[in-house]
Design a protein around this motif. Structure first.
Motif, PDB file in Angstrom:
ATOM      1  N   ILE A  38      -2.923   6.795  -1.616  1.00 17.37           N
ATOM      2  CA  ILE A  38      -3.720   6.547  -0.422  1.00 17.37           C
ATOM      3  C   ILE A  38      -2.783   6.457   0.777  1.00 17.37           C
ATOM      4  O   ILE A  38      -1.762   5.762   0.721  1.00 17.37           O
ATOM      5  CB  ILE A  38      -4.541   5.245  -0.578  1.00 17.37           C
ATOM      6  CG1 ILE A  38      -5.502   5.375  -1.783  1.00 17.37           C
ATOM      7  CG2 ILE A  38      -5.306   4.930   0.702  1.00 17.37           C
ATOM      8  CD1 ILE A  38      -6.281   4.120  -2.102  1.00 17.37           C
ATOM      9  N   ALA A  39      -3.134   7.146   1.843  1.00 10.85           N
ATOM     10  CA  ALA A  39      -2.316   7.167   3.063  1.00 10.85           C
ATOM     11  C   ALA A  39      -2.579   5.906   3.880  1.00 10.85           C
ATOM     12  O   ALA A  39      -3.222   5.934   4.930  1.00 10.85           O
ATOM     13  CB  ALA A  39      -2.607   8.420   3.875  1.00 10.85           C
ATOM     14  N   ALA A  40      -2.107   4.783   3.355  1.00 11.51           N
ATOM     15  CA  ALA A  40      -2.239   3.490   4.020  1.00 11.51           C
ATOM     16  C   ALA A  40      -1.127   2.589   3.490  1.00 11.51           C
ATOM     17  O   ALA A  40      -0.696   2.751   2.348  1.00 11.51           O
ATOM     18  CB  ALA A  40      -3.609   2.877   3.752  1.00 11.51           C
ATOM     19  N   PRO A  41      -0.679   1.633   4.311  1.00 16.17           N
ATOM     20  CA  PRO A  41       0.375   0.730   3.836  1.00 16.17           C
ATOM     21  C   PRO A  41      -0.152  -0.252   2.789  1.00 16.17           C
ATOM     22  O   PRO A  41      -1.344  -0.588   2.785  1.00 16.17           O
ATOM     23  CB  PRO A  41       0.812  -0.011   5.110  1.00 16.17           C
ATOM     24  CG  PRO A  41      -0.366   0.066   6.032  1.00 16.17           C
ATOM     25  CD  PRO A  41      -1.059   1.369   5.698  1.00 16.17           C
ATOM     26  N   THR A 123      -2.191  -2.549  -8.873  1.00 12.29           N
ATOM     27  CA  THR A 123      -0.798  -2.493  -8.457  1.00 12.29           C
ATOM     28  C   THR A 123      -0.676  -1.541  -7.276  1.00 12.29           C
ATOM     29  O   THR A 123      -1.372  -0.521  -7.209  1.00 12.29           O
ATOM     30  CB  THR A 123       0.135  -2.047  -9.606  1.00 12.29           C
ATOM     31  OG1 THR A 123      -0.324  -0.806 -10.130  1.00 12.29           O
ATOM     32  CG2 THR A 123       0.159  -3.084 -10.721  1.00 12.29           C
ATOM     33  N   LEU A 124       0.199  -1.908  -6.356  1.00 13.14           N
ATOM     34  CA  LEU A 124       0.409  -1.155  -5.125  1.00 13.14           C
ATOM     35  C   LEU A 124       1.868  -0.729  -5.065  1.00 13.14           C
ATOM     36  O   LEU A 124       2.759  -1.578  -4.965  1.00 13.14           O
ATOM     37  CB  LEU A 124       0.062  -2.029  -3.910  1.00 13.14           C
ATOM     38  CG  LEU A 124      -1.299  -2.719  -3.958  1.00 13.14           C
ATOM     39  CD1 LEU A 124      -1.430  -3.736  -2.837  1.00 13.14           C
ATOM     40  CD2 LEU A 124      -2.412  -1.698  -3.901  1.00 13.14           C
ATOM     41  N   LYS A 125       2.105   0.582  -5.130  1.00 12.14           N
ATOM     42  CA  LYS A 125       3.469   1.106  -5.165  1.00 12.14           C
ATOM     43  C   LYS A 125       3.673   2.051  -3.979  1.00 12.14           C
ATOM     44  O   LYS A 125       3.081   3.142  -3.953  1.00 12.14           O
ATOM     45  CB  LYS A 125       3.692   1.847  -6.481  1.00 12.14           C
ATOM     46  CG  LYS A 125       5.063   2.436  -6.649  1.00 12.14           C
ATOM     47  CD  LYS A 125       5.176   3.149  -7.991  1.00 12.14           C
ATOM     48  CE  LYS A 125       6.487   3.866  -8.109  1.00 12.14           C
ATOM     49  NZ  LYS A 125       6.533   4.680  -9.326  1.00 12.14           N
ATOM     50  N   PRO A 126       4.492   1.638  -2.999  1.00 11.45           N
ATOM     51  CA  PRO A 126       4.746   2.522  -1.859  1.00 11.45           C
ATOM     52  C   PRO A 126       5.486   3.783  -2.297  1.00 11.45           C
ATOM     53  O   PRO A 126       6.456   3.714  -3.050  1.00 11.45           O
ATOM     54  CB  PRO A 126       5.623   1.685  -0.931  1.00 11.45           C
ATOM     55  CG  PRO A 126       5.588   0.290  -1.454  1.00 11.45           C
ATOM     56  CD  PRO A 126       5.198   0.372  -2.896  1.00 11.45           C
ATOM     57  N   ILE A 127       5.004   4.935  -1.815  1.00 10.26           N
ATOM     58  CA  ILE A 127       5.657   6.221  -2.074  1.00 10.26           C
ATOM     59  C   ILE A 127       5.634   6.977  -0.747  1.00 10.26           C
ATOM     60  O   ILE A 127       4.620   7.569  -0.390  1.00 10.26           O
ATOM     61  CB  ILE A 127       4.935   7.023  -3.180  1.00 10.26           C
ATOM     62  CG1 ILE A 127       4.907   6.239  -4.483  1.00 10.26           C
ATOM     63  CG2 ILE A 127       5.597   8.385  -3.363  1.00 10.26           C
ATOM     64  CD1 ILE A 127       4.106   6.885  -5.595  1.00 10.26           C
ATOM     65  N   GLY A 128       6.740   6.903  -0.007  1.00 10.79           N
ATOM     66  CA  GLY A 128       6.789   7.535   1.313  1.00 10.79           C
ATOM     67  C   GLY A 128       5.783   6.874   2.247  1.00 10.79           C
ATOM     68  O   GLY A 128       5.746   5.653   2.386  1.00 10.79           O
ATOM     69  N   ASP A 129       4.937   7.691   2.868  1.00 13.10           N
ATOM     70  CA  ASP A 129       3.903   7.184   3.788  1.00 13.10           C
ATOM     71  C   ASP A 129       2.616   6.813   3.065  1.00 13.10           C
ATOM     72  O   ASP A 129       1.623   6.470   3.714  1.00 13.10           O
ATOM     73  CB  ASP A 129       3.585   8.243   4.855  1.00 13.10           C
ATOM     74  CG  ASP A 129       4.741   8.473   5.801  1.00 13.10           C
ATOM     75  OD1 ASP A 129       5.601   7.568   5.904  1.00 13.10           O
ATOM     76  OD2 ASP A 129       4.799   9.539   6.441  1.00 13.10           O
ATOM     77  N   GLU A 130       2.615   6.894   1.753  1.00 12.95           N
ATOM     78  CA  GLU A 130       1.419   6.601   0.975  1.00 12.95           C
ATOM     79  C   GLU A 130       1.678   5.405   0.062  1.00 12.95           C
ATOM     80  O   GLU A 130       2.807   4.965  -0.106  1.00 12.95           O
ATOM     81  CB  GLU A 130       1.024   7.808   0.114  1.00 12.95           C
ATOM     82  CG  GLU A 130       0.648   9.034   0.910  1.00 12.95           C
ATOM     83  CD  GLU A 130       0.267  10.194   0.026  1.00 12.95           C
ATOM     84  OE1 GLU A 130      -0.781  10.802   0.295  1.00 12.95           O
ATOM     85  OE2 GLU A 130       1.003  10.485  -0.944  1.00 12.95           O
TER      86      GLU A 130
END
Length: 176
Positions: A38-41, A123-130
């Motif tokens: 998802i394109a959100a922080p 779980t929330l895993k940052p991957i670049g801008d997504e």
């Protein structure tokens, strides 16, 4: 006529016994998980999951049960926040049990259609801008659930619902 009924009764008892035997051999635990980028922080997504009122704006189970009964208790978000429900999806409650910037843990207690005490994790895993969001659920499979799973693929059904929910979450998070 009595002989025919006797054979039918024996066949029925045998079919039930075989079904119960096969069901008893199924795994004692279940696990289902789906992920979506998802394109959100992570902070934006965390707020949409950790607050059960906000979660129910995208949660397909709550959206389907708009005619059911719903009640919230505890804090608005975080550990202790609880949503009590009764509707098409069943009767029970979901409570936030633990939270960190990268994970929200919940306890799903069901009383109908089957009793269950399941662990839900986001779980929330940052991957670049997504952010890759994973919605997972695990629990113990009792005999009624094992029998039911012989006729209905519960993991496929949950995967479909999780995919729908994650797509709803994506639409809300990316629109903000």
């Amino acid at each position: 006529m009595l002989e025919v009924l006797t054979y039918v009764a024996i066949a029925l008892i045998a079919a039930i016994a075989v079904t119960l035997f096969i069901a008893s051999r199924r795994p004692d635990e279940f696990y289902a998980a789906r992920s979506l980028k998802i394109a959100a922080p992570p902070t934006r997504l965390h707020g949409l999951i950790n607050n059960l009122k906000l979660m129910n704006t995208w949660n397909p189970y709550a959206l389907r049960d708009s005619g059911g009964t719903a009640r919230y208790s505890g804090p608005d978000a975080g550990p202790g926040a609880t949503f009590h429900f009764a509707g098409k999806s069943g009767t029970g409650s979901v409570s936030v049990t633990d939270t960190s910037p990268s994970m929200i843990g919940m306890r799903l207690l069901m009383t109908k259609p089957f009793a269950g005490d399941n662990r839900v994790e986001f779980t929330l895993k940052p991957i670049g801008d997504e952010t890759e969001v994973t919605w997972a659920m695990k629990g113990v499979a009792g005999l009624p659930g094992k029998v039911f799973s012989l006729f209905v693929n519960c993991e496929r059904m949950m995967a479909r619902d999780f995919d729908e929910g994650l797509a709803n979450l994506k639409a809300i998070a990316e629109a903000a």
